[in-house]
Design a protein around this motif. Structure first.
Motif, PDB file in Angstrom:
ATOM      1  N   MET A   1       0.699  -1.295  -0.181  1.00  0.00           N
ATOM      2  CA  MET A   1       0.221  -0.038   0.065  1.00  0.00           C
ATOM      3  C   MET A   1       0.821   1.200  -0.182  1.00  0.00           C
ATOM      4  N   ALA A   2       0.492   2.404  -0.426  1.00  0.00           N
ATOM      5  CA  ALA A   2       1.165   3.459  -0.546  1.00  0.00           C
ATOM      6  C   ALA A   2       1.338   4.016   0.688  1.00  0.00           C
ATOM      7  N   LYS A   3       2.251   5.048   0.875  1.00  0.00           N
ATOM      8  CA  LYS A   3       2.612   5.737   1.945  1.00  0.00           C
ATOM      9  C   LYS A   3       2.574   7.135   1.639  1.00  0.00           C
ATOM     10  N   ILE A   4       2.339   7.997   2.709  1.00  0.00           N
ATOM     11  CA  ILE A   4       2.357   9.364   2.567  1.00  0.00           C
ATOM     12  C   ILE A   4       3.050   9.855   3.841  1.00  0.00           C
ATOM     13  N   LYS A   5       3.945  11.029   3.599  1.00  0.00           N
ATOM     14  CA  LYS A   5       4.648  11.630   4.688  1.00  0.00           C
ATOM     15  C   LYS A   5       3.874  13.116   4.954  1.00  0.00           C
ATOM     16  N   VAL A   6       3.295  13.088   6.363  1.00  0.00           N
ATOM     17  CA  VAL A   6       2.902  14.115   6.609  1.00  0.00           C
ATOM     18  C   VAL A   6       3.717  15.252   7.654  1.00  0.00           C
ATOM     19  N   THR A   7       3.715  16.417   7.393  1.00  0.00           N
ATOM     20  CA  THR A   7       4.495  17.355   8.228  1.00  0.00           C
ATOM     21  C   THR A   7       3.820  18.321   8.824  1.00  0.00           C
ATOM     22  N   GLN A   8       3.804  18.868  10.009  1.00  0.00           N
ATOM     23  CA  GLN A   8       3.106  19.791  10.698  1.00  0.00           C
ATOM     24  C   GLN A   8       3.991  21.046  10.260  1.00  0.00           C
ATOM     25  N   THR A   9       3.258  22.151   9.622  1.00  0.00           N
ATOM     26  CA  THR A   9       3.918  23.214   9.195  1.00  0.00           C
ATOM     27  C   THR A   9       3.451  24.556  10.144  1.00  0.00           C
ATOM     28  N   ARG A  10       2.425  24.342  10.784  1.00  0.00           N
ATOM     29  CA  ARG A  10       1.785  25.745  11.506  1.00  0.00           C
ATOM     30  C   ARG A  10       1.453  25.197  12.838  1.00  0.00           C
ATOM     31  N   SER A  11       1.319  26.085  13.628  1.00  0.00           N
ATOM     32  CA  SER A  11       0.953  25.907  15.033  1.00  0.00           C
ATOM     33  C   SER A  11      -0.486  25.571  15.305  1.00  0.00           C
ATOM     34  N   SER A  12      -0.816  24.792  16.188  1.00  0.00           N
ATOM     35  CA  SER A  12      -2.116  24.444  16.424  1.00  0.00           C
ATOM     36  C   SER A  12      -2.936  25.115  17.535  1.00  0.00           C
ATOM     37  N   ILE A  13      -2.194  26.102  17.930  1.00  0.00           N
ATOM     38  CA  ILE A  13      -2.588  27.309  18.897  1.00  0.00           C
ATOM     39  C   ILE A  13      -3.889  28.038  18.100  1.00  0.00           C
ATOM     40  N   GLY A  14      -5.152  28.063  18.862  1.00  0.00           N
ATOM     41  CA  GLY A  14      -5.912  28.736  18.163  1.00  0.00           C
ATOM     42  C   GLY A  14      -7.196  28.025  17.383  1.00  0.00           C
ATOM     43  N   SER A  15      -6.528  26.779  16.890  1.00  0.00           N
ATOM     44  CA  SER A  15      -7.441  25.899  16.232  1.00  0.00           C
ATOM     45  C   SER A  15      -8.380  25.256  17.247  1.00  0.00           C
ATOM     46  N   LYS A  16      -9.411  24.774  16.657  1.00  0.00           N
ATOM     47  CA  LYS A  16     -10.485  23.866  17.346  1.00  0.00           C
ATOM     48  C   LYS A  16      -9.846  22.819  17.982  1.00  0.00           C
ATOM     49  N   PRO A  17     -10.672  22.156  18.817  1.00  0.00           N
ATOM     50  CA  PRO A  17     -10.121  20.944  19.829  1.00  0.00           C
ATOM     51  C   PRO A  17     -10.325  19.913  18.697  1.00  0.00           C
ATOM     52  N   LYS A  18     -11.083  19.489  17.921  1.00  0.00           N
ATOM     53  CA  LYS A  18     -11.536  18.627  16.921  1.00  0.00           C
ATOM     54  C   LYS A  18     -10.120  18.587  15.971  1.00  0.00           C
ATOM     55  N   GLN A  19      -9.725  19.884  15.557  1.00  0.00           N
ATOM     56  CA  GLN A  19      -8.404  19.899  14.652  1.00  0.00           C
ATOM     57  C   GLN A  19      -7.254  19.316  15.254  1.00  0.00           C
ATOM     58  N   ARG A  20      -7.037  19.795  16.889  1.00  0.00           N
ATOM     59  CA  ARG A  20      -6.057  19.316  17.451  1.00  0.00           C
ATOM     60  C   ARG A  20      -5.919  17.912  17.637  1.00  0.00           C
ATOM     61  N   GLY A  21      -7.232  17.508  17.766  1.00  0.00           N
ATOM     62  CA  GLY A  21      -7.404  15.916  17.857  1.00  0.00           C
ATOM     63  C   GLY A  21      -6.816  15.346  16.548  1.00  0.00           C
ATOM     64  N   SER A  22      -7.157  15.796  15.365  1.00  0.00           N
ATOM     65  CA  SER A  22      -6.752  15.162  14.285  1.00  0.00           C
ATOM     66  C   SER A  22      -5.391  15.288  14.184  1.00  0.00           C
ATOM     67  N   LEU A  23      -4.565  16.394  14.415  1.00  0.00           N
ATOM     68  CA  LEU A  23      -3.081  16.392  14.422  1.00  0.00           C
ATOM     69  C   LEU A  23      -2.443  15.294  15.402  1.00  0.00           C
ATOM     70  N   ARG A  24      -3.068  15.067  16.676  1.00  0.00           N
ATOM     71  CA  ARG A  24      -2.530  13.906  17.453  1.00  0.00           C
ATOM     72  C   ARG A  24      -2.535  12.707  16.792  1.00  0.00           C
TER      73      ARG A  24
END
Length: 61
Positions: A1-24
């Motif tokens: 199966m294909a693989k993808i590389k995900v990199t966080q580029t911006r801060s999660s400060i000020g984002s909604k709790p569901k978005q922070r959960g998705s990052l986690r």
């Protein structure tokens, strides 16, 4: 199966709790951290929730 590389580029400060959960769930937590994931519908759904905070690229390895 294909693989993808995900990199966080911006801060999660000020984002909604569901978005922070998705990052986690993607294995991210601070700027510059990367994770290699299987390209599944679950991962794609989480990526689509936070496209403004991350960058995605194909992983060849």
């Amino acid at each position: 199966m294909a693989k993808i590389k995900v990199t966080q580029t911006r801060s999660s400060i000020g984002s909604k709790p569901k978005q922070r959960g998705s990052l986690r769930a993607l294995g991210l937590g601070r700027i510059g951290k990367s994770n290699v994931l299987e390209d599944t519908p679950d991962a794609r759904g989480q990526i689509n929730k936070v496209p403004h905070l991350i960058s995605v690229e194909e992983d060849d390895s």
